[in-house]
Design a protein around this motif. Structure first.
Motif, short mmCIF file in Angstrom:
data_model
loop_
_atom_site.label_atom_id
_atom_site.label_comp_id
_atom_site.label_asym_id
_atom_site.label_seq_id
_atom_site.Cartn_x
_atom_site.Cartn_y
_atom_site.Cartn_z
N UNK A 1 5.92 -11.50 -21.91
CA UNK A 1 6.39 -10.31 -22.91
C UNK A 1 6.19 -8.98 -22.55
N UNK A 2 7.24 -8.21 -22.70
CA UNK A 2 7.37 -6.74 -22.27
C UNK A 2 7.68 -6.13 -23.68
N UNK A 3 6.64 -5.00 -24.14
CA UNK A 3 7.01 -4.24 -25.55
C UNK A 3 8.00 -3.21 -25.16
N UNK A 4 9.00 -3.03 -26.10
CA UNK A 4 10.07 -2.13 -26.02
C UNK A 4 9.96 -1.26 -27.54
N UNK A 5 10.78 -0.23 -27.27
CA UNK A 5 10.90 0.69 -28.19
C UNK A 5 11.29 -0.08 -29.59
N UNK A 6 12.27 -1.00 -29.85
CA UNK A 6 12.68 -1.67 -30.92
C UNK A 6 12.24 -2.88 -31.04
N UNK A 7 11.22 -3.45 -30.13
CA UNK A 7 10.64 -4.86 -30.35
C UNK A 7 9.92 -5.40 -28.90
N UNK A 8 10.76 -6.46 -28.36
CA UNK A 8 10.02 -6.96 -27.22
C UNK A 8 11.26 -7.86 -26.55
N UNK B 1 15.91 -13.80 -20.08
CA UNK B 1 15.10 -12.90 -21.05
C UNK B 1 15.95 -13.12 -22.26
N UNK B 2 14.84 -12.87 -23.28
CA UNK B 2 15.46 -12.77 -24.75
C UNK B 2 14.95 -11.67 -25.35
N UNK B 3 15.61 -11.01 -26.32
CA UNK B 3 15.08 -10.01 -27.12
C UNK B 3 14.70 -10.27 -28.50
N UNK B 4 13.51 -9.83 -28.75
CA UNK B 4 12.88 -10.02 -30.20
C UNK B 4 12.70 -8.71 -30.88
N UNK B 5 13.79 -8.52 -31.77
CA UNK B 5 13.78 -7.14 -32.33
C UNK B 5 12.90 -6.91 -33.54
N UNK B 6 12.19 -5.85 -33.71
CA UNK B 6 11.56 -5.71 -34.75
C UNK B 6 12.35 -5.20 -35.96
N UNK B 7 11.80 -5.45 -37.30
CA UNK B 7 12.66 -4.80 -38.53
C UNK B 7 12.96 -3.37 -38.35
N UNK B 8 14.21 -2.97 -38.77
CA UNK B 8 14.70 -1.53 -38.57
C UNK B 8 13.47 -0.54 -39.20
#
Length: 401
Positions: A240-247, A256-263
């Motif tokens: 898992x790598x944390x990103x500005x809009x999720x991970x 890789x797959x992107x898991x977006x946080x709620x807006x």
């Protein structure tokens, strides 16, 4: 566990990245072939037993120890099974620290020090090895600043977030007291994932080979977008790598797959969990905690009455989440039922808490006193005991996990 924190002590600023649960799993199976040599217990034999590690003894249960460094660099190991404390060599007074479940890494602004707690667990899925060896101060690396450490069976990575640089060390050599660098990577997150490396960089999430080069058939620069990568952890389900809009979650096959946080959600910048579990926790600003299920690829917000200053996911059947709030209380959330239990204030609210946990207990400490509190999170946040140390810890790890 990877939970960066900021500690305020007299006349100095201390930050900690606690990562007991950031212990990376080896993704390759144990070899069952015997090799000529002495047995693990030192007796003469014609073959090394399965799971042999030079200089270590193998046990039937985790050899859990608390490894702590005080503000003046005094370093001790407390054996939780034997209830005995051992003094190690002093280290430089730490400004930052992090752990992978065996090694405690501390740093100043100029130098990074590696301390071996001498206890660790190797989880091979269908069976587990528990090891114990002599704890010791291993050595130093030039350069410092806020730091994270992660390990697989073969590699240990140390990453300096502010410098955007990571180093790969030979883990077997490190366990024998030798700091052997095998690669350097420009990254703010660097995770050993079996025989691969997962790097969070300014160009996204990259999957590299063990010497830091792109691998054939695997994602390279820009294949997985990730703005402002910060905070990483290896789980049973992926890296898992944390990103500005999720991970971004990288699976075992390197995809890789992107898991977006709620807006508009406030992102976590670090993750923490019991070693190897698929669900990890991170702070959700003042609202409570985010739970990221790296297997299902989903976020869940667990709100709390008071802001949390540290949090970690047990990821057990009852979905316990353990945090420390801004009043110095240990808060136990049972996500499956919504139940909440708290202790009385145990820690100075002006001090950044240090939190570690395993399958049965949570351990909390801060620099305001020479004690570590053991909390039974499954029994209404009951304080099971308080362990006296020789000095108040500013860097702290539970090792043997």
């Amino acid at each position: 566990m990877n939970q960066p924190t900021t500690r305020r002590a007299p006349a100095r600023r201390i930050t900690t990245a606690a990562v007991a649960a950031g212990l990376a799993l080896g993704l390759t199976a144990c070899s069952t072939e015997d090799t000529a040599g002495p047995s693990a217990d030192g007796t003469t034999a014609t073959a090394k037993p399965h799971g042999y590690v030079e200089g270590a003894s193998e046990a039937q249960e985790p050899q859990v120890r608390l490894l702590a460094v005080s503000a003046d660099g005094s370093t001790i190991v407390h054996d939780l099974i034997a209830d005995e404390t051992t003094e190690l060599d002093d280290v430089e007074a730490p400004d930052h620290s992090t752990t992978d479940g065996r090694f405690l890494v501390t740093s100043t602004e100029d130098r990074t020090t590696i301390i071996d707690g001498g206890a660790w667990t190797v989880d091979h899925g269908d069976h587990t090895h528990y090891y114990a060896a002599e704890p010791r101060v291993v050595g130093t690396i030039d350069g410092g600043g806020p730091v994270e450490v992660h390990s697989s069976e073969t590699m240990t990575t140390i990453t300096w977030l502010e410098r955007g640089e990571g180093v790969v060390l030979d883990r077997a050599a490190l366990g024998q007291g030798d700091v052997q660098e095998t690669a350097r990577v420009d990254a703010t997150v660097l995770l050993p994932f079996g025989e691969l490396l997962v790097a969070g960089t300014g160009t996204g999430v990259r999957v590299l080979d063990a010497v830091g080069q792109p691998t054939d058939g695997k994602p390279t620069d820009g294949a997985a977008a990730c703005a402002d990568p910060a905070g990483g952890i290896v789980t049973r389900a992926g890296a898992v790598v944390g990103c500005a809009d999720g991970a971004v979650v990288v699976s075992e096959d390197g995809e890789p797959s992107t898991v977006a946080l709620p807006e508009g959600a406030e992102r976590p910048t670090a993750f923490s969990a019991r070693a190897g579990r698929p669900t990890v926790a991170g702070l959700a600003g003042d609202r409570g905690a985010w739970l990221l299920d790296s297997r299902e690829g989903s976020w869940r917000l667990v709100e709390t009455e008071r802001p949390l200053r540290a949090v970690s996911a047990v990821d057990d059947e009852d979905e316990h989440v353990v945090g420390i709030d801004d009043q110095g209380r240990v808060v136990v959330l049972t996500a499956s039922t919504g139940a909440v239990a708290t202790t009385e204030p145990l820690l100075d609210p002006d001090e950044q808490p240090l939190l570690q946990l395993d399958a049965q207990r949570a351990y909390v400490a801060d620099a305001s006193g020479p004690q570590v509190h053991e909390v039974d999170f499954a029994d209404g946040a009951r304080v099971a005991r308080s362990i006296d140390l020789t000095a108040a810890p500013v860097a702290f790890a539970e090792v043997g996990l």
